[in-house]
Design a protein around this motif. Structure first.
Motif, mmCIF file in Angstrom:
data_model
loop_
_atom_site.group_PDB
_atom_site.id
_atom_site.type_symbol
_atom_site.label_atom_id
_atom_site.label_comp_id
_atom_site.label_asym_id
_atom_site.label_seq_id
_atom_site.Cartn_x
_atom_site.Cartn_y
_atom_site.Cartn_z
ATOM 1 N N LEU A 266 14.722 108.695 -40.070
ATOM 2 C CA LEU A 266 15.107 108.161 -38.760
ATOM 3 C C LEU A 266 14.617 106.725 -38.596
ATOM 4 O O LEU A 266 15.358 105.834 -38.150
ATOM 5 C CB LEU A 266 14.533 109.054 -37.664
ATOM 6 N N LEU A 267 13.359 106.478 -38.970
ATOM 7 C CA LEU A 267 12.786 105.147 -38.792
ATOM 8 C C LEU A 267 13.478 104.113 -39.685
ATOM 9 O O LEU A 267 13.686 102.966 -39.269
ATOM 10 C CB LEU A 267 11.282 105.185 -39.098
ATOM 11 N N SER A 269 16.422 103.992 -40.513
ATOM 12 C CA SER A 269 17.799 103.717 -40.094
ATOM 13 C C SER A 269 17.834 102.887 -38.807
ATOM 14 O O SER A 269 18.909 102.622 -38.263
ATOM 15 C CB SER A 269 18.552 105.033 -39.867
ATOM 16 N N TRP A 270 16.668 102.462 -38.331
ATOM 17 C CA TRP A 270 16.583 101.713 -37.087
ATOM 18 C C TRP A 270 16.655 100.213 -37.403
ATOM 19 O O TRP A 270 15.758 99.647 -38.035
ATOM 20 C CB TRP A 270 15.276 102.048 -36.367
#
Length: 375
Positions: A266-267, A269-270
């Protein structure tokens, strides 16, 4: 506190005050380095430069970049570790020379590279497959790897740092086997670790799963403690097996590793984080320092919760030892000996205990034993 003389209490506090600042400074420095490299273009530049030394290919950037991150972290940590060693040496807890210490540090570095470089290569092979969905197979692989390492640790990794010999036949070995049999726990071997070549500290543990399970006692413990005290230490360790703490810990570790990889997915993809790190996406090898920084931050944030769980598990193992041996007086004597010989702070500040302690303090363990005795 009445179980310890004022001199013993003062000595433990003095050691804690002398070494804890260096331990905390080492942790903070390592975290700061990770964040600086991961959240600025400095880390991307390091990966590019390291890869350029080996041809500049994507594979070279992944492997050389990972190696550079590991080496920088190790180099940064050396002064802090050396200072802690000096402090502990002044209190008589170190028996190993600087040469042996350096060899152990090199072994640790070699092991980290041996495990870390293939992991980095595999991880970035997955990101090349999909910069968005790489974390799905990576999470499963992380869980499986956690289980495999738990099983292999006593066979492959422990012998790198200690030599193990079978405990000679005699009353103590028979008593330890009998204790395990009384607990219904099959134990393959009772071994002695040559801990005295590094330290005067006392310890014992039960390691391995299934066919690899063995009781391991430090030679320092056998030399300093009464046989019944050794039995109490081992009874505590058997409590971990009886309550499936190793198996449960491995399972929880596998789940935690999978969840951590999902969070990392998730991180990574930020866009704001990738921009700050100087990387285009998760498949870009220049995202490697960002990945390491996020992993370090997750570890730091989750540390106190892990310590709290560990203290509960250790308290339960203490109760098991008391129930197995029905000998609270000897349990208290064992806790005194461990605390005094290891020069522990028997009643540390509560904040330090909450944030960093994996075991209850000696005062709390003794109080719990006396409370058990009265029930």
């Amino acid at each position: 506190m009445d179980d310890f003389t004022p001199e013993q209490v003062a000595r433990g506090r003095a050691l804690r005050r002398a070494q804890v600042p260096w331990l905390l400074a080492g942790r903070l420095a390592a975290l700061a380095l990770s964040l600086v490299l991961g959240l600025t273009p400095a880390g991307a530049g390091l990966v590019t430069a390291a890869g350029g030394l080996f041809g500049g290919s994507r594979t070279a950037e992944v492997l050389a970049g990972a190696a550079a991150l590991v080496l920088l972290g190790q180099l940064l940590g050396l002064p802090f570790a050396a200072r802690v060693r000096v402090v502990r040496g002044r209190y008589g807890l170190v028996t190993q020379g600087w040469g042996g210490w350096a060899v152990d540090a090199l072994r640790g570095l070699g092991l980290t590279l041996l495990l870390g470089l293939p992991l980095a290569y595999g991880l970035y092979a997955l990101t090349a497959w999909s910069a968005q969905d790489w974390w799905l197979p990576a999470a499963g692989a992380a869980a499986l790897l956690t289980v495999a390492l738990s099983f292999l640790h006593p066979l492959l990794f422990e012998p790198l740092f200690n030599r193990f010999t079978p405990m000679p036949p005699g009353p103590l070995r028979d008593a330890l086997h009998a204790l395990a049999a009384q607990d219904g726990i099959p134990v393959r071997q009772v071994l002695v670790a040559d801990a005295s070549r590094r330290t005067t500290a006392l310890n014992a543990y039960v390691s391995g799963l299934g066919a690899t399970r063995r009781i391991v006692a430090y030679d320092t413990l056998l030399a300093a403690a009464e046989p019944r005290e050794v039995e109490l230490v081992v009874a505590h360790e058997l409590g971990h097996v009886k309550h499936r703490d190793v198996l449960t810990g491995t399972a929880l570790g596998a789940v935690g590793a999978a969840v951590a990889v999902a969070v990392l997915g998730l991180l990574l993809s930020w866009p704001p984080l990738l921009t700050a790190a100087g990387a285009t996406d998760a498949a870009d090898p220049r995202s490697l320092p960002l990945l390491a920084a996020c992993a370090a931050l997750i570890g730091a944030v989750s540390g106190p919760a892990q310590c709290a769980v560990s203290r509960r598990i250790e308290a339960r193992a203490d109760r098991h030892a008391l129930e197995l041996t029905a000998d609270p007086d000897q349990f208290v004597a064992m806790q005194r000996r461990l605390a005094v010989t290891n020069i522990s702070d028997v009643d540390p500040p509560r904040l330090l205990e909450l944030l960093f302690a994996t075991h209850p303090s000696a005062v709390r363990r003794i109080a719990a034993a006396r409370s058990w005795q009265q029930t």
